[in-house]
Design a protein around this motif. Structure first.
Motif, PDB file in Angstrom:
ATOM      1  N   HIS A  61     -97.031 -32.430 -27.233  1.00 16.44           N
ATOM      2  CA  HIS A  61     -96.516 -33.820 -26.606  1.00 16.44           C
ATOM      3  C   HIS A  61     -96.149 -33.354 -25.233  1.00 16.44           C
ATOM      4  CE1 HIS A  61     -92.564 -31.749 -26.889  1.00 16.44           C
ATOM      5  NE2 HIS A  61     -92.225 -32.637 -25.960  1.00 16.44           N
ATOM      6  N   ALA A  62     -96.295 -34.627 -24.464  1.00 16.76           N
ATOM      7  CA  ALA A  62     -96.365 -34.679 -22.786  1.00 16.76           C
ATOM      8  C   ALA A  62     -95.503 -35.998 -22.830  1.00 16.76           C
ATOM      9  CB  ALA A  62     -97.488 -34.060 -22.248  1.00 16.76           C
ATOM     10  N   GLY A  63     -94.397 -35.991 -22.068  1.00 19.14           N
ATOM     11  CA  GLY A  63     -93.637 -37.376 -21.565  1.00 19.14           C
ATOM     12  C   GLY A  63     -93.407 -37.897 -23.336  1.00 19.14           C
ATOM     13  N   GLU A  64     -93.482 -39.177 -23.421  1.00 18.35           N
ATOM     14  CA  GLU A  64     -93.425 -39.720 -24.625  1.00 18.35           C
ATOM     15  C   GLU A  64     -94.555 -39.777 -25.584  1.00 18.35           C
ATOM     16  OE1 GLU A  64     -91.914 -43.504 -23.922  1.00 18.35           O
ATOM     17  OE2 GLU A  64     -90.458 -42.718 -22.473  1.00 18.35           O
ATOM     18  N   VAL A  65     -95.724 -39.291 -25.068  1.00 15.64           N
ATOM     19  CA  VAL A  65     -97.005 -39.150 -25.722  1.00 15.64           C
ATOM     20  C   VAL A  65     -97.016 -37.966 -26.700  1.00 15.64           C
ATOM     21  CG1 VAL A  65     -99.495 -39.516 -25.718  1.00 15.64           C
ATOM     22  CG2 VAL A  65     -97.966 -40.778 -24.169  1.00 15.64           C
ATOM     23  N   HIS A  66     -97.385 -38.204 -28.206  1.00 14.08           N
ATOM     24  CA  HIS A  66     -97.528 -36.887 -28.776  1.00 14.08           C
ATOM     25  C   HIS A  66     -98.821 -37.005 -29.319  1.00 14.08           C
ATOM     26  CE1 HIS A  66     -93.009 -35.931 -29.959  1.00 14.08           C
ATOM     27  NE2 HIS A  66     -92.973 -37.165 -28.771  1.00 14.08           N
ATOM     28  N   GLY A  67     -99.468 -35.704 -29.884  1.00 13.58           N
ATOM     29  CA  GLY A  67    -100.583 -35.478 -30.541  1.00 13.58           C
ATOM     30  C   GLY A  67    -100.504 -36.698 -31.733  1.00 13.58           C
ATOM     31  N   GLY A  68    -101.466 -37.301 -32.013  1.00 17.31           N
ATOM     32  CA  GLY A  68    -101.741 -38.176 -32.987  1.00 17.31           C
ATOM     33  C   GLY A  68    -101.460 -39.865 -32.743  1.00 17.31           C
ATOM     34  N   ASP A  69    -100.909 -39.895 -31.264  1.00 19.34           N
ATOM     35  CA  ASP A  69    -100.635 -41.103 -30.794  1.00 19.34           C
ATOM     36  C   ASP A  69    -101.985 -41.732 -30.184  1.00 19.34           C
ATOM     37  OD1 ASP A  69     -98.009 -40.905 -31.377  1.00 19.34           O
ATOM     38  OD2 ASP A  69     -97.328 -40.770 -29.124  1.00 19.34           O
ATOM     39  N   ARG A  70    -101.921 -43.161 -30.366  1.00 20.42           N
ATOM     40  CA  ARG A  70    -103.073 -43.838 -29.752  1.00 20.42           C
ATOM     41  C   ARG A  70    -103.008 -43.360 -28.065  1.00 20.42           C
ATOM     42  NH1 ARG A  70    -102.043 -48.519 -27.323  1.00 20.42           N
ATOM     43  NH2 ARG A  70    -103.840 -49.989 -26.676  1.00 20.42           N
ATOM     44  N   LEU A  71    -104.370 -43.312 -27.653  1.00 24.14           N
ATOM     45  CA  LEU A  71    -104.076 -43.185 -26.163  1.00 24.14           C
ATOM     46  C   LEU A  71    -103.659 -44.223 -25.480  1.00 24.14           C
ATOM     47  CD1 LEU A  71    -105.197 -41.340 -23.564  1.00 24.14           C
ATOM     48  CD2 LEU A  71    -107.102 -42.602 -23.914  1.00 24.14           C
ATOM     49  N   PRO A  72    -102.402 -44.147 -24.751  1.00 25.12           N
ATOM     50  CA  PRO A  72    -101.950 -45.491 -23.992  1.00 25.12           C
ATOM     51  C   PRO A  72    -103.123 -46.207 -22.893  1.00 25.12           C
ATOM     52  CG  PRO A  72    -100.323 -43.600 -23.703  1.00 25.12           C
ATOM     53  CD  PRO A  72    -101.748 -42.947 -24.430  1.00 25.12           C
ATOM     54  N   TRP A  73    -102.934 -47.371 -22.924  1.00 23.10           N
ATOM     55  CA  TRP A  73    -103.795 -48.168 -22.263  1.00 23.10           C
ATOM     56  C   TRP A  73    -103.157 -48.179 -20.861  1.00 23.10           C
ATOM     57  CZ3 TRP A  73    -103.775 -53.563 -20.497  1.00 23.10           C
ATOM     58  CH2 TRP A  73    -104.839 -54.029 -19.647  1.00 23.10           C
ATOM     59  N   ALA A  74    -103.596 -47.606 -19.757  1.00 22.83           N
ATOM     60  CA  ALA A  74    -102.960 -47.179 -18.592  1.00 22.83           C
ATOM     61  C   ALA A  74    -103.914 -47.237 -17.561  1.00 22.83           C
ATOM     62  CB  ALA A  74    -101.993 -46.210 -18.558  1.00 22.83           C
ATOM     63  N   SER A  91    -105.714 -41.154 -10.890  1.00 19.01           N
ATOM     64  CA  SER A  91    -104.529 -41.294  -9.919  1.00 19.01           C
ATOM     65  C   SER A  91    -103.509 -41.981 -10.488  1.00 19.01           C
ATOM     66  CB  SER A  91    -104.992 -42.091  -8.525  1.00 19.01           C
ATOM     67  OG  SER A  91    -106.074 -41.450  -8.106  1.00 19.01           O
ATOM     68  N   TRP A  92    -102.410 -41.289 -10.289  1.00 23.96           N
ATOM     69  CA  TRP A  92    -101.181 -41.500 -10.738  1.00 23.96           C
ATOM     70  C   TRP A  92    -100.589 -42.870 -10.262  1.00 23.96           C
ATOM     71  CZ3 TRP A  92     -98.481 -40.263 -14.810  1.00 23.96           C
ATOM     72  CH2 TRP A  92     -96.954 -40.514 -15.004  1.00 23.96           C
ATOM     73  N   ASP A  93    -100.208 -43.823 -11.065  1.00 24.18           N
ATOM     74  CA  ASP A  93     -99.547 -45.177 -10.988  1.00 24.18           C
ATOM     75  C   ASP A  93     -98.487 -45.374 -11.598  1.00 24.18           C
ATOM     76  OD1 ASP A  93    -100.652 -46.560 -12.991  1.00 24.18           O
ATOM     77  OD2 ASP A  93    -102.547 -46.745 -12.030  1.00 24.18           O
ATOM     78  N   ALA A  94     -97.922 -46.445 -11.411  1.00 24.60           N
ATOM     79  CA  ALA A  94     -96.560 -46.825 -12.356  1.00 24.60           C
ATOM     80  C   ALA A  94     -96.850 -47.161 -13.677  1.00 24.60           C
ATOM     81  CB  ALA A  94     -95.840 -48.203 -11.782  1.00 24.60           C
ATOM     82  N   SER A  95     -98.207 -47.804 -13.967  1.00 20.89           N
ATOM     83  CA  SER A  95     -98.606 -48.290 -15.340  1.00 20.89           C
ATOM     84  C   SER A  95     -98.630 -47.043 -16.426  1.00 20.89           C
ATOM     85  CB  SER A  95     -99.886 -48.918 -15.347  1.00 20.89           C
ATOM     86  OG  SER A  95    -100.896 -47.885 -14.900  1.00 20.89           O
ATOM     87  N   MET A  96     -98.867 -45.541 -15.712  1.00 19.34           N
ATOM     88  CA  MET A  96     -98.809 -44.571 -16.468  1.00 19.34           C
ATOM     89  C   MET A  96     -97.641 -44.161 -17.005  1.00 19.34           C
ATOM     90  SD  MET A  96    -101.865 -42.741 -14.242  1.00 19.34           S
ATOM     91  CE  MET A  96    -103.488 -43.885 -14.189  1.00 19.34           C
ATOM     92  N   ARG A  97     -96.530 -44.130 -15.910  1.00 21.32           N
ATOM     93  CA  ARG A  97     -95.201 -43.792 -16.232  1.00 21.32           C
ATOM     94  C   ARG A  97     -94.677 -44.892 -17.560  1.00 21.32           C
ATOM     95  NH1 ARG A  97     -91.171 -46.391 -14.663  1.00 21.32           N
ATOM     96  NH2 ARG A  97     -92.149 -47.570 -13.155  1.00 21.32           N
ATOM     97  N   ARG A  98     -94.821 -46.212 -17.113  1.00 17.65           N
ATOM     98  CA  ARG A  98     -94.675 -47.071 -18.207  1.00 17.65           C
ATOM     99  C   ARG A  98     -94.934 -47.025 -19.682  1.00 17.65           C
ATOM    100  NH1 ARG A  98     -95.248 -50.688 -13.826  1.00 17.65           N
ATOM    101  NH2 ARG A  98     -97.223 -51.429 -14.747  1.00 17.65           N
ATOM    102  N   ALA A  99     -96.350 -46.367 -19.543  1.00 16.25           N
ATOM    103  CA  ALA A  99     -96.934 -45.966 -20.880  1.00 16.25           C
ATOM    104  C   ALA A  99     -96.433 -44.813 -21.513  1.00 16.25           C
ATOM    105  CB  ALA A  99     -98.380 -45.999 -20.548  1.00 16.25           C
ATOM    106  N   GLY A 100     -95.586 -44.019 -20.867  1.00 13.26           N
ATOM    107  CA  GLY A 100     -94.990 -42.867 -21.381  1.00 13.26           C
ATOM    108  C   GLY A 100     -95.702 -41.569 -21.219  1.00 13.26           C
ATOM    109  N   LEU A 101     -96.811 -41.585 -20.321  1.00  8.36           N
ATOM    110  CA  LEU A 101     -97.593 -40.566 -19.913  1.00  8.36           C
ATOM    111  C   LEU A 101     -96.744 -39.827 -18.980  1.00  8.36           C
ATOM    112  CD1 LEU A 101    -100.776 -42.454 -19.519  1.00  8.36           C
ATOM    113  CD2 LEU A 101    -100.343 -40.512 -21.332  1.00  8.36           C
TER     114      LEU A 101
END
Length: 502
Positions: free
Chosen positions: A401-414, A453-463
């Motif tokens: 896992h990294a951030g709130e995203v674990h192996g097995g999760d759907r790739l967050p849309w960001a 490129s890192w942006d706020a949507s990625m942080r909100r998605a738990g990445l």
């Protein structure tokens, strides 16, 4: 005698998506169906965001959206009076590029999928029935009955997409435990006039009757879903004349033409196994449940995507055979959860008695619209219905896992995270900067790497910024990690599962 990599039995949406994903992956496939022609009617009409995301990977999401109808409001009626309107507008905003529910009936889906298969030179073989099959450690030998006689087909694998009464499941001797509700329900496509033919959904709350109205493509076209009175339900030839028109008339619906009418019993069953040897069960052959939430067709397509990429990888030597075991692990767990949840919801909707009546007529019209004012409730409902909340953290294919995203999760849309998924191959995603070590490891393995490129949507998605996410061909995370040991962990994962990118 014919040979193919995968023989697909059944040409509903589940089988067609299976065949399409395999064909686009360069796998030889035959798809057979005993019917003379594709269906022209459909009980299944709701299509949710997660499957539109899969269709995006196949390059056909735009076609589906153009041919379907989105609806963004639901109305509640009590005793013939309008009592509440609930907005679904942007229900899944920030969760999916398809933040809505699409009305896209099964028969129209089948036509679209058949068109796509035709372009790839794959034809649905009609009037062709799978009579029997034998399994060996190296393949399947199937006996097919066609309009020209019988023939034998050798295949590496067999996909049973042949419905709730699946001959494939019966031939395997797999138990299909569960049951059916006593009540009889109907669906009717009609041309109508009245205030409810306005492109929105309507639900009637009444003393003893249930009615849901869905918008369909075309002026004045709506879908009715309701309950047949018990005395009429005992007949063998129930038709439109047996439907109680009391609630329909109270809603001011003027029926001009009944284009199609059908009845059905609601069942809830899950097969005891989704795989035996080289044979797999998918869709209604593996699980059936109540129509609450419109999950049936969507779940079958999810089965197909999950299995198709794994079959392609194993057949092409890009993953170890053990990857196929994860199909049952991942999809059976979801099917059981879905059957339990829809069973509870359906029991509540259809319950009789004074308490059930009081809840439907007094509590629901007040409480439900109020709940929709809360963003958390709206997001929870969307994630549940859209199937974007499905995760496979328990799978042998899931690690780290990294951030709130674990192996097995759907790739967050960001950001543009979904754009590279059209390759339908293993790939690395990094949000921020990729270290030289990670880049070198990807280069040595031929593993595509996409840096955003890192942006706020990625942080909100738990990445997590600069973390490494290995994305499976179906858009789920296989491995997630960060820190100085990430390369070693990534390579261990790839070696363990014998993952070799195309």
């Amino acid at each position: 005698m014919a040979e193919t990599d995968v023989l697909v039995a059944g040409a509903g949406p589940t089988g067609l998506v299976m065949a399409l994903w395999l064909a686009k992956s360069g796998v030889s496939v035959r798809i057979v169906d005993k019917t003379d022609a594709p269906g022209t009617t459909s009980r299944a009409i709701l299509f949710h965001a997660r499957n539109l995301e899969f269709y995006h990977q196949l390059g056909i999401a735009g076609i589906a959206v153009d041919r379907g109808v989105t609806f963004d409001s639901a109305n509640l009626w009590r005793g013939g009076k309008h009592v509440a309107r609930i907005s679904f507008a942007d229900l899944g905003g920030g969760i999916s590029p398809y933040p809505y529910v699409l009305i896209f009936p099964q028969d129209q889906q089948e036509q679209m999928l058949i068109e796509q298969l035709d372009r790839l030179g794959v034809r649905v073989e009609r009037k062709t029935e799978l009579v029997s099959f034998e399994q060996t450690p190296t393949g399947i030998r199937a006996r097919l009955k066609t309009s020209a006689g019988e023939e034998t087909c050798d295949a590496a694998y067999l996909a049973g997409c042949d419905g709730a009464h699946s001959p494939v499941r019966e031939a395997l001797g797999v138990d299909f435990a569960g049951g059916s509700y006593d009540d009889l329900y109907y669906v009717a496509d009609i041309e109508a006039a009245g205030s409810v033919a306005n492109g929105e959904m309507h639900g009637a709350l009444d003393d003893a009757e249930f009615l849901a109205i869905f918008p369909m493509k075309g002026k004045g076209r709506i879908r009715l879903v309701g309950q047949i009175h018990r005395d009429a339900g005992t007949k063998t030839d129930v038709g439109w004349d047996d439907v109680s028109h009391h609630v329909i008339e109270r809603l001011g619906v003027t029926v001009k033409t009944v284009r199609w009418f059908s009845t059905y019993h609601v069942g809830h069953r899950v097969a005891a196994a989704f795989r035996l040897g080289r044979t797999f069960l998918l869709g209604d052959a593996a699980h059936i449940h109540s129509p609450v939430g419109g999950q049936g067709m969507n779940t079958g397509i999810g089965d197909s995507v999950n299995l198709a990429w794994k079959l392609a990888a194993v057949l092409q030597g890009r993953a170890g055979d053990a990857v196929l075991d994860t199909y049952e692990t991942e999809r059976m767990a979801f099917a059981r959860t879905l059957v339990r949840s829809t069973d509870r919801a359906f029991t509540f909707v259809s319950a009789r008695g004074p308490l059930a009546k009081r809840v439907r007529l007094t509590v629901v019209p007040i409480v439900v619209p109020q709940l929709f004012h809360f963003r958390a409730v709206r997001r929870l409902l969307f994630r549940t219905l859209s199937q974007t909340a499905i995760q496979y953290r328990h799978s042998a294919l899931s690690a780290g896992h990294a951030g709130e995203v674990h192996g097995g999760d759907r790739l967050p849309w960001a950001g543009d995270s979904f754009a590279p998924l059209t390759s339908r191959d293993w790939q690395i995603h990094i949000y921020g900067d990729a270290s030289p070590a990670v880049r070198a490891a990807c280069d040595s393995r031929g593993l595509p790497i996409h840096v955003f490129s890192w942006d706020a949507s990625m942080r909100r998605a738990g990445l997590r910024k600069n973390a490494t996410y290995l994305v499976r061909p179906d858009g789920y995370i296989g491995f997630a990690g960060a820190g100085p040991d990430v390369v070693a962990s990534l390579e261990h994962y790839l070696d363990r599962h014998q993952i070799r990118p195309a």
